[in-house]
Design a protein around this motif. Structure first.
Motif, PDB file in Angstrom:
ATOM      1  N   VAL A   8      -2.261   0.260  18.805  1.00  0.00           N
ATOM      2  CA  VAL A   8      -2.620   1.650  18.532  1.00  0.00           C
ATOM      3  C   VAL A   8      -4.067   1.868  18.979  1.00  0.00           C
ATOM      4  CG1 VAL A   8      -1.038   1.837  16.557  1.00  0.00           C
ATOM      5  CG2 VAL A   8      -3.428   1.209  16.160  1.00  0.00           C
ATOM      6  N   ARG A   9      -4.384   3.108  19.279  1.00  0.00           N
ATOM      7  CA  ARG A   9      -5.744   3.483  19.660  1.00  0.00           C
ATOM      8  C   ARG A   9      -6.112   4.767  18.940  1.00  0.00           C
ATOM      9  NH1 ARG A   9      -7.961   6.860  23.456  1.00  0.00           N
ATOM     10  NH2 ARG A   9      -5.879   7.394  24.224  1.00  0.00           N
ATOM     11  N   SER A  10      -7.309   4.805  18.350  1.00  0.00           N
ATOM     12  CA  SER A  10      -7.703   5.942  17.522  1.00  0.00           C
ATOM     13  C   SER A  10      -8.912   6.655  18.115  1.00  0.00           C
ATOM     14  CB  SER A  10      -8.035   5.485  16.099  1.00  0.00           C
ATOM     15  OG  SER A  10      -6.915   4.865  15.493  1.00  0.00           O
ATOM     16  N   ILE A  11      -8.851   7.984  18.086  1.00  0.00           N
ATOM     17  CA  ILE A  11      -9.981   8.825  18.482  1.00  0.00           C
ATOM     18  C   ILE A  11     -10.347   9.706  17.297  1.00  0.00           C
ATOM     19  CG2 ILE A  11      -9.325   8.808  20.917  1.00  0.00           C
ATOM     20  CD1 ILE A  11      -8.180  11.624  20.514  1.00  0.00           C
ATOM     21  N   ARG A  12     -11.476  10.386  17.398  1.00  0.00           N
ATOM     22  CA  ARG A  12     -11.906  11.260  16.310  1.00  0.00           C
ATOM     23  C   ARG A  12     -11.284  12.645  16.467  1.00  0.00           C
ATOM     24  NH1 ARG A  12     -15.857  10.477  12.832  1.00  0.00           N
ATOM     25  NH2 ARG A  12     -16.791   8.849  14.130  1.00  0.00           N
ATOM     26  N   ASN A  13     -10.680  13.128  15.413  1.00  0.00           N
ATOM     27  CA  ASN A  13     -10.152  14.484  15.413  1.00  0.00           C
ATOM     28  C   ASN A  13     -11.313  15.470  15.379  1.00  0.00           C
ATOM     29  OD1 ASN A  13      -8.233  16.640  15.072  1.00  0.00           O
ATOM     30  ND2 ASN A  13      -8.817  16.699  12.924  1.00  0.00           N
ATOM     31  N   GLU A  14     -11.343  16.410  16.298  1.00  0.00           N
ATOM     32  CA  GLU A  14     -12.465  17.349  16.384  1.00  0.00           C
ATOM     33  C   GLU A  14     -12.313  18.530  15.444  1.00  0.00           C
ATOM     34  OE1 GLU A  14     -15.147  16.583  17.887  1.00  0.00           O
ATOM     35  OE2 GLU A  14     -14.274  14.764  18.764  1.00  0.00           O
TER      36      GLU A  14
ATOM     37  N   ALA B 197       1.130 -14.796   9.966  1.00  0.00           N
ATOM     38  CA  ALA B 197       0.728 -14.161   8.712  1.00  0.00           C
ATOM     39  C   ALA B 197       1.157 -12.699   8.664  1.00  0.00           C
ATOM     40  CB  ALA B 197      -0.788 -14.267   8.530  1.00  0.00           C
ATOM     41  N   ILE B 198       1.224 -12.164   7.463  1.00  0.00           N
ATOM     42  CA  ILE B 198       1.594 -10.775   7.216  1.00  0.00           C
ATOM     43  C   ILE B 198       0.314  -9.990   6.945  1.00  0.00           C
ATOM     44  CG2 ILE B 198       2.859  -9.254   5.647  1.00  0.00           C
ATOM     45  CD1 ILE B 198       4.386 -12.150   5.081  1.00  0.00           C
ATOM     46  N   VAL B 199       0.182  -8.819   7.558  1.00  0.00           N
ATOM     47  CA  VAL B 199      -1.015  -7.991   7.379  1.00  0.00           C
ATOM     48  C   VAL B 199      -0.596  -6.575   7.035  1.00  0.00           C
ATOM     49  CG1 VAL B 199      -3.137  -7.126   8.427  1.00  0.00           C
ATOM     50  CG2 VAL B 199      -2.272  -9.383   9.079  1.00  0.00           C
ATOM     51  N   PHE B 200      -1.208  -6.025   5.997  1.00  0.00           N
ATOM     52  CA  PHE B 200      -1.004  -4.616   5.664  1.00  0.00           C
ATOM     53  C   PHE B 200      -2.378  -3.962   5.562  1.00  0.00           C
ATOM     54  CE2 PHE B 200      -0.200  -0.796   3.316  1.00  0.00           C
ATOM     55  CZ  PHE B 200       1.056  -0.400   3.749  1.00  0.00           C
ATOM     56  N   SER B 201      -2.561  -2.869   6.321  1.00  0.00           N
ATOM     57  CA  SER B 201      -3.874  -2.233   6.442  1.00  0.00           C
ATOM     58  C   SER B 201      -3.784  -0.742   6.158  1.00  0.00           C
ATOM     59  CB  SER B 201      -4.429  -2.454   7.851  1.00  0.00           C
ATOM     60  OG  SER B 201      -3.531  -1.915   8.821  1.00  0.00           O
ATOM     61  N   VAL B 202      -4.887  -0.195   5.653  1.00  0.00           N
ATOM     62  CA  VAL B 202      -4.948   1.215   5.282  1.00  0.00           C
ATOM     63  C   VAL B 202      -6.151   1.878   5.950  1.00  0.00           C
ATOM     64  CG1 VAL B 202      -5.212   2.841   3.365  1.00  0.00           C
ATOM     65  CG2 VAL B 202      -3.832   0.773   3.060  1.00  0.00           C
ATOM     66  N   CYS B 203      -5.930   3.015   6.563  1.00  0.00           N
ATOM     67  CA  CYS B 203      -6.960   3.924   7.067  1.00  0.00           C
ATOM     68  C   CYS B 203      -7.937   3.206   8.004  1.00  0.00           C
ATOM     69  CB  CYS B 203      -7.665   4.601   5.894  1.00  0.00           C
ATOM     70  SG  CYS B 203      -8.444   6.181   6.315  1.00  0.00           S
ATOM     71  N   ALA B 204      -9.191   2.988   7.594  1.00  0.00           N
ATOM     72  CA  ALA B 204     -10.145   2.310   8.472  1.00  0.00           C
ATOM     73  C   ALA B 204      -9.644   0.930   8.866  1.00  0.00           C
ATOM     74  CB  ALA B 204     -11.504   2.193   7.789  1.00  0.00           C
ATOM     75  N   GLY B 205      -9.003   0.232   7.924  1.00  0.00           N
ATOM     76  CA  GLY B 205      -8.437  -1.070   8.241  1.00  0.00           C
ATOM     77  C   GLY B 205      -7.344  -0.975   9.287  1.00  0.00           C
TER      78      GLY B 205
ATOM     79  N   THR C 102       5.202  -8.456  11.648  1.00  0.00           N
ATOM     80  CA  THR C 102       4.703  -8.598  10.277  1.00  0.00           C
ATOM     81  C   THR C 102       3.348  -7.921  10.081  1.00  0.00           C
ATOM     82  OG1 THR C 102       3.678 -10.730  10.793  1.00  0.00           O
ATOM     83  CG2 THR C 102       5.935 -10.772   9.951  1.00  0.00           C
ATOM     84  N   VAL C 103       3.001  -6.994  10.953  1.00  0.00           N
ATOM     85  CA  VAL C 103       1.724  -6.279  10.873  1.00  0.00           C
ATOM     86  C   VAL C 103       2.002  -4.796  10.656  1.00  0.00           C
ATOM     87  CG1 VAL C 103      -0.423  -5.708  12.061  1.00  0.00           C
ATOM     88  CG2 VAL C 103       0.606  -7.991  12.353  1.00  0.00           C
ATOM     89  N   PHE C 104       1.348  -4.208   9.644  1.00  0.00           N
ATOM     90  CA  PHE C 104       1.614  -2.834   9.242  1.00  0.00           C
ATOM     91  C   PHE C 104       0.305  -2.082   9.054  1.00  0.00           C
ATOM     92  CE2 PHE C 104       4.815  -5.715   7.667  1.00  0.00           C
ATOM     93  CZ  PHE C 104       6.015  -5.109   8.003  1.00  0.00           C
ATOM     94  N   GLY C 105       0.309  -0.786   9.409  1.00  0.00           N
ATOM     95  CA  GLY C 105      -0.845   0.060   9.176  1.00  0.00           C
ATOM     96  C   GLY C 105      -0.409   1.437   8.731  1.00  0.00           C
ATOM     97  N   THR C 106      -1.216   2.068   7.880  1.00  0.00           N
ATOM     98  CA  THR C 106      -0.912   3.402   7.374  1.00  0.00           C
ATOM     99  C   THR C 106      -2.213   4.122   7.032  1.00  0.00           C
ATOM    100  OG1 THR C 106       0.247   4.646   5.634  1.00  0.00           O
ATOM    101  CG2 THR C 106      -0.708   2.547   4.991  1.00  0.00           C
ATOM    102  N   TYR C 107      -2.161   5.444   7.020  1.00  0.00           N
ATOM    103  CA  TYR C 107      -3.296   6.227   6.539  1.00  0.00           C
ATOM    104  C   TYR C 107      -3.180   6.536   5.045  1.00  0.00           C
ATOM    105  CZ  TYR C 107      -5.579   7.129  11.016  1.00  0.00           C
ATOM    106  OH  TYR C 107      -6.279   6.980  12.198  1.00  0.00           O
ATOM    107  N   ALA C 108      -2.103   6.088   4.406  1.00  0.00           N
ATOM    108  CA  ALA C 108      -1.833   6.466   3.016  1.00  0.00           C
ATOM    109  C   ALA C 108      -2.661   5.645   2.029  1.00  0.00           C
ATOM    110  CB  ALA C 108      -0.348   6.300   2.713  1.00  0.00           C
ATOM    111  N   HIS C 109      -3.454   6.366   1.239  1.00  0.00           N
ATOM    112  CA  HIS C 109      -4.126   5.779   0.081  1.00  0.00           C
ATOM    113  C   HIS C 109      -3.240   6.027  -1.140  1.00  0.00           C
ATOM    114  CE1 HIS C 109      -7.883   5.187   2.333  1.00  0.00           C
ATOM    115  NE2 HIS C 109      -7.742   6.420   2.803  1.00  0.00           N
TER     116      HIS C 109
ATOM    117  N   GLN D 192      -7.157   1.342  11.666  1.00  0.00           N
ATOM    118  CA  GLN D 192      -7.802   1.573  12.953  1.00  0.00           C
ATOM    119  C   GLN D 192      -8.405   0.293  13.519  1.00  0.00           C
ATOM    120  OE1 GLN D 192     -10.601   4.792  12.681  1.00  0.00           O
ATOM    121  NE2 GLN D 192      -9.032   6.342  12.312  1.00  0.00           N
ATOM    122  N   ILE D 193      -8.981  -0.536  12.651  1.00  0.00           N
ATOM    123  CA  ILE D 193      -9.598  -1.784  13.094  1.00  0.00           C
ATOM    124  C   ILE D 193      -8.568  -2.719  13.727  1.00  0.00           C
ATOM    125  CG2 ILE D 193     -10.649  -3.932  12.242  1.00  0.00           C
ATOM    126  CD1 ILE D 193     -12.266  -2.223  10.293  1.00  0.00           C
ATOM    127  N   LEU D 194      -7.347  -2.710  13.211  1.00  0.00           N
ATOM    128  CA  LEU D 194      -6.314  -3.581  13.774  1.00  0.00           C
ATOM    129  C   LEU D 194      -5.924  -3.176  15.192  1.00  0.00           C
ATOM    130  CD1 LEU D 194      -3.735  -4.287  10.930  1.00  0.00           C
ATOM    131  CD2 LEU D 194      -5.798  -5.559  11.536  1.00  0.00           C
TER     132      LEU D 194
END
Length: 242
Positions: free
Chosen positions: A120-126, A88-96, A188-195, A98-100
């Motif tokens: 990918v691995r996400s941490i909180r920007n301080e 399957a193809i997945v496109f995710s944004v921001c929180a989505g 076929t898996v994509f992620g971005t921070y762009a809204h 990070q969840i992937l």
């Protein structure tokens, strides 16, 4: 495709649908129908199982607590992981996005396991939140024009060896790691921070997903006047930071 109708799955609109991200589903659906492609859109709420027979899955952004709840339920369900394993193809944004990944920091300030679909691995920007318009050049292997979008997040995302940057920024923060990368992708898996929503500002991304789902190299042309006007307006309105 799973059958004669393209199956478009919008994942957890009750938890992951901030900053107009549901517009991504609307754009993908419309651009398919403009080409005469029948679409079955499935909006899956967080108390429903994720179908594994979808062709395209879309995840949006969300606040910190809904993001944790979404990750917990998606891990328990397992349907999205099984769908990806089936191609399957997945496109995710921001929180989505990070969840992937393999891990992110939840609303309790603790590491939260992701789905491990994208390396990918996400941490909180301080420091300050990453907020504002972004513009970047998408990986040339994807054959897409520059990425235009709006970011509003406090995550820093590190890309592992199993993925590659979705874009390299001309301005904006993107993954927040200081290397100019934005988003990530693999197969076929994509992620971005762009809204924006990102599909309305970048309809060629929607077309890329359709071509992958339909297994074609090109799509019939459609009227781009509205999309071109929006892209030009937003790119012109954004200014590169000093």
């Amino acid at each position: 495709m799973s059958d004669t109708s393209l199956r478009l799955v919008w994942v957890y609109p009750d938890l992951l649908s901030t900053y107009g991200d549901q517009g991504n589903a609307l754009v993908v659906e419309r651009r398919a129908r403009q080409r005469g492609v029948p679409v079955t859109r499935i909006d899956v709420r967080s108390d429903q199982p994720i179908p594994t027979s979808g062709d395209i899955y879309l995840l949006g952004g969300g606040e910190d607590r809904p993001q944790r709840l979404a990750a917990e339920r998606l891990r328990r369900d397992g349907g999205l992981n099984r769908a990806v394993a089936n191609g399957a193809i997945v496109f995710s944004v921001c929180a989505g996005y990070q969840i992937l990944g393999t891990e992110f920091v939840n609303d309790l300030g603790r590491p939260e396991p992701g789905l491990g679909i994208l390396d990918v691995r996400s941490i909180r920007n301080e420091g300050a939140r990453h907020v504002g318009d972004i513009l970047g050049d998408i990986d040339p292997r994807l054959g897409l024009p520059p990425l235009s979008g709006f970011e509003n997040h406090q995550g820093n995302t590190v890309i592992g060896p199993g993925a590659q940057p979705f874009a390299h920024l001309r301005y904006g923060n993107g993954n927040g790691t200081g290397d100019g990368t934005e988003g990530a992708w693999c197969d076929t898996v994509f992620g971005t921070y762009a809204h924006g929503p990102v599909m309305a500002r970048n309809p060629q991304i929607a077309d890329m997903l359709l071509k992958l789902a339909l297994d074609v190299h090109a799509l019939p042309p459609v009227d781009e006047q509205w999309y071109d006007a929006l892209r030009a307006e937003r790119i012109a309105a954004a200014s590169e930071p000093a």
